[in-house]
Write a protein that holds these residues in place. Structure first.
Motif, PDB file in Angstrom:
ATOM      1  N   GLY A   1       2.385  -6.526  -2.899  1.00 59.99           N
ATOM      2  CA  GLY A   1       2.977  -5.272  -3.339  1.00 59.99           C
ATOM      3  C   GLY A   1       2.138  -4.026  -3.168  1.00 59.99           C
ATOM      4  O   GLY A   1       2.510  -2.962  -3.693  1.00 59.99           O
ATOM      5  N   VAL A   2       1.032  -4.092  -2.441  1.00 62.63           N
ATOM      6  CA  VAL A   2       0.183  -2.905  -2.337  1.00 62.63           C
ATOM      7  C   VAL A   2       0.790  -1.859  -1.407  1.00 62.63           C
ATOM      8  O   VAL A   2       1.566  -2.169  -0.497  1.00 62.63           O
ATOM      9  CB  VAL A   2      -1.252  -3.247  -1.858  1.00 62.63           C
ATOM     10  N   ASP A   3       0.417  -0.610  -1.635  1.00 64.43           N
ATOM     11  CA  ASP A   3       0.914   0.510  -0.840  1.00 64.43           C
ATOM     12  C   ASP A   3      -0.006   0.850   0.332  1.00 64.43           C
ATOM     13  O   ASP A   3       0.422   1.502   1.284  1.00 64.43           O
ATOM     14  CB  ASP A   3       1.061   1.750  -1.721  1.00 64.43           C
ATOM     15  N   ALA A   4      -1.252   0.426   0.238  1.00 67.51           N
ATOM     16  CA  ALA A   4      -2.201   0.711   1.313  1.00 67.51           C
ATOM     17  C   ALA A   4      -3.250  -0.389   1.356  1.00 67.51           C
ATOM     18  O   ALA A   4      -3.713  -0.869   0.311  1.00 67.51           O
ATOM     19  CB  ALA A   4      -2.872   2.067   1.111  1.00 67.51           C
TER      20      ALA A   4
ATOM     21  N   ALA B   1       2.521  -7.172   1.446  1.00 75.54           N
ATOM     22  CA  ALA B   1       2.389  -5.812   0.920  1.00 75.54           C
ATOM     23  C   ALA B   1       3.761  -5.162   0.808  1.00 75.54           C
ATOM     24  O   ALA B   1       4.779  -5.730   1.217  1.00 75.54           O
ATOM     25  CB  ALA B   1       1.476  -4.996   1.836  1.00 75.54           C
ATOM     26  N   ALA B   2       3.809  -3.965   0.235  1.00 72.19           N
ATOM     27  CA  ALA B   2       5.059  -3.213   0.176  1.00 72.19           C
ATOM     28  C   ALA B   2       5.570  -2.981   1.598  1.00 72.19           C
ATOM     29  O   ALA B   2       4.768  -2.852   2.533  1.00 72.19           O
ATOM     30  CB  ALA B   2       4.832  -1.890  -0.539  1.00 72.19           C
ATOM     31  N   PRO B   3       6.892  -2.919   1.781  1.00 67.93           N
ATOM     32  CA  PRO B   3       7.444  -2.769   3.135  1.00 67.93           C
ATOM     33  C   PRO B   3       6.924  -1.541   3.878  1.00 67.93           C
ATOM     34  O   PRO B   3       6.802  -1.550   5.102  1.00 67.93           O
ATOM     35  CB  PRO B   3       8.954  -2.667   2.889  1.00 67.93           C
ATOM     36  N   ASP B   4       6.620  -0.480   3.146  1.00 61.65           N
ATOM     37  CA  ASP B   4       6.138   0.745   3.782  1.00 61.65           C
ATOM     38  C   ASP B   4       4.627   0.925   3.625  1.00 61.65           C
ATOM     39  O   ASP B   4       4.099   2.035   3.731  1.00 61.65           O
ATOM     40  CB  ASP B   4       6.865   1.964   3.217  1.00 61.65           C
TER      41      ASP B   4
ATOM     42  N   THR C   1      -5.562  10.802   4.850  1.00 59.78           N
ATOM     43  CA  THR C   1      -4.615   9.903   5.530  1.00 59.78           C
ATOM     44  C   THR C   1      -3.664   9.261   4.524  1.00 59.78           C
ATOM     45  O   THR C   1      -2.456   9.142   4.776  1.00 59.78           O
ATOM     46  CB  THR C   1      -5.394   8.819   6.298  1.00 59.78           C
ATOM     47  N   LEU C   2      -4.192   8.872   3.386  1.00 60.37           N
ATOM     48  CA  LEU C   2      -3.371   8.258   2.344  1.00 60.37           C
ATOM     49  C   LEU C   2      -2.373   9.270   1.768  1.00 60.37           C
ATOM     50  O   LEU C   2      -1.197   8.953   1.549  1.00 60.37           O
ATOM     51  CB  LEU C   2      -4.284   7.706   1.248  1.00 60.37           C
ATOM     52  N   ARG C   3      -2.823  10.489   1.561  1.00 59.25           N
ATOM     53  CA  ARG C   3      -1.927  11.524   1.036  1.00 59.25           C
ATOM     54  C   ARG C   3      -0.811  11.853   2.019  1.00 59.25           C
ATOM     55  O   ARG C   3       0.340  12.081   1.623  1.00 59.25           O
ATOM     56  CB  ARG C   3      -2.729  12.791   0.711  1.00 59.25           C
TER      57      ARG C   3
ATOM     58  N   LYS D   1      -0.891   1.461  -5.448  1.00 62.47           N
ATOM     59  CA  LYS D   1      -1.743   0.275  -5.493  1.00 62.47           C
ATOM     60  C   LYS D   1      -2.449   0.184  -4.142  1.00 62.47           C
ATOM     61  O   LYS D   1      -1.794   0.130  -3.107  1.00 62.47           O
ATOM     62  CB  LYS D   1      -0.916  -0.995  -5.724  1.00 62.47           C
ATOM     63  N   VAL D   2      -3.772   0.192  -4.180  1.00 66.19           N
ATOM     64  CA  VAL D   2      -4.568   0.186  -2.954  1.00 66.19           C
ATOM     65  C   VAL D   2      -5.521  -0.995  -2.997  1.00 66.19           C
ATOM     66  O   VAL D   2      -6.148  -1.259  -4.038  1.00 66.19           O
ATOM     67  CB  VAL D   2      -5.363   1.498  -2.819  1.00 66.19           C
ATOM     68  N   VAL D   3      -5.652  -1.702  -1.885  1.00 65.60           N
ATOM     69  CA  VAL D   3      -6.611  -2.798  -1.818  1.00 65.60           C
ATOM     70  C   VAL D   3      -7.631  -2.520  -0.720  1.00 65.60           C
ATOM     71  O   VAL D   3      -7.285  -2.078   0.376  1.00 65.60           O
ATOM     72  CB  VAL D   3      -5.916  -4.163  -1.577  1.00 65.60           C
TER      73      VAL D   3
END
Length: 308
Positions: free
Chosen positions: A219-222, A258-261, A148-150, A161-163
């Motif tokens: 700022g995380v991506d996920a 978090a990051a906008p996307d 899913t992340l990919r 960056k993942v939390v």
């Protein structure tokens, strides 16, 4: 005398010892299935048993669908109505089903290490897939989370960056996700939760640990939210569900840090209004249903790899 160890090359018991190349191969094959490729009858004539000593909905049904799409005969074992209620041991049940000609076992168990113990008793040509054991491992959930992340962020995890947020102490999902993220070279892994719900061993080695969700989201991506597993924890680890939600619940306002996307993930079942709000769970950044869909594809890839 210790019981024999399972031959891990024949089974999928955890992600801790699975090299990045093997994870990548499974994810690429799963993506083929996720893209709608016609499934080969790789398991035609084979019998696969979902051997669940603990309740499940998503995992059991997705494994059943996966096996059926590969052409297998699927047997459904329910511990609540089986001979285990009459005193039969788990190992005797396993051996009995092997004697019937079952080649694949998808096993869920409430006890840590129970699935590996059964795998150690597997006959040649029999494969065991861990569908979740205790607090330890849930490898196919880890794989479907990585898929899913990919799909959302691409194959280069080094820039991500993942939390992971919440009840890590009791979460086999978190442990499998952490193994997979490390193996795939995730740039920064953050973990956030109350101190009482974070493990006190080396599970979080290399992670940036925080008790402040607002700061951890920056700022995380996920964002990987975890279910508050009240059935596994001792009393008093959480003062109240309202307090937990105020401190660690993911809301729309918090998600804006978090990051906008950024994407939001959750292994389910969700405690809505506790670890996540309806607006986030059902919002445009949620990938919860994508995770469910990817579960079938990942489990097809795993079954094919071990039994095809």
């Amino acid at each position: 005398m210790h019981p024999p160890a399972a031959d891990r090359s024949r089974h999928l018991l955890d992600l801790a010892r699975l090299p990045a190349a093997r994870i990548d191969t499974l994810l690429r094959r799963a993506q083929v299935f996720a893209d709608g490729a016609q499934a080969p009858a790789a398991l035609a004539g084979a019998a696969v048993c979902t051997l669940f000593f603990e309740p499940s909905t998503r995992t059991r049904l997705s494994f059943q669908l996966a096996a059926q799409r590969l052409g297998a005969h699927v047997l459904n074992f329910d511990a609540s109505t089986a001979s285990t209620t009459k005193g039969e041991t788990d190992l005797d049940t396993f051996r009995t089903l092997q004697a019937m000609g079952v080649r694949g076992f998808v096993v869920r168990h409430k006890a840590d290490g129970a699935v590996a113990a059964l795998a150690a008793a597997a006959q040649p040509g029999v494969a065991v897939l861990n569908a979740g054991d205790g607090r330890s491992h849930h490898p196919t959930q880890g794989l479907l989370d990585m898929l899913t992340l990919r799909q959302a962020k691409g194959e280069d995890f080094s820039r991500l960056k993942v939390v992971i947020v919440g009840d890590v102490r009791h979460s086999r999902v978190a442990r499998s996700d952490l193994h997979a993220l490390r193996a795939l070279g995730c740039g920064e892994i953050r973990v956030c939760g109350p101190a009482a719900l974070l493990p006190d061993d080396d599970t979080l080695a290399g992670c940036a640990v925080s008790h402040d969700l607002d700061a951890a989201l920056d700022g995380v991506d996920a964002v990987m939210m975890l279910r508050l597993q009240r059935e596994r924890m001792a009393e008093g680890l959480v003062t109240s569900l309202d307090d937990y939600h105020r401190a660690y619940g993911l809301t729309e306002a918090r998600l804006r840090r978090a990051a906008p996307d950024a994407i939001v993930m959750h292994p389910g079942p969700m405690n809505r209004g506790v670890e996540i709000t309806d607006a986030v769970a059902d919002g445009p950044q949620s990938r919860v249903l994508a995770q469910v869909a990817n579960g079938v594809a990942v489990r097809m890839a795993a079954l094919e790899a071990l039994l095809g």
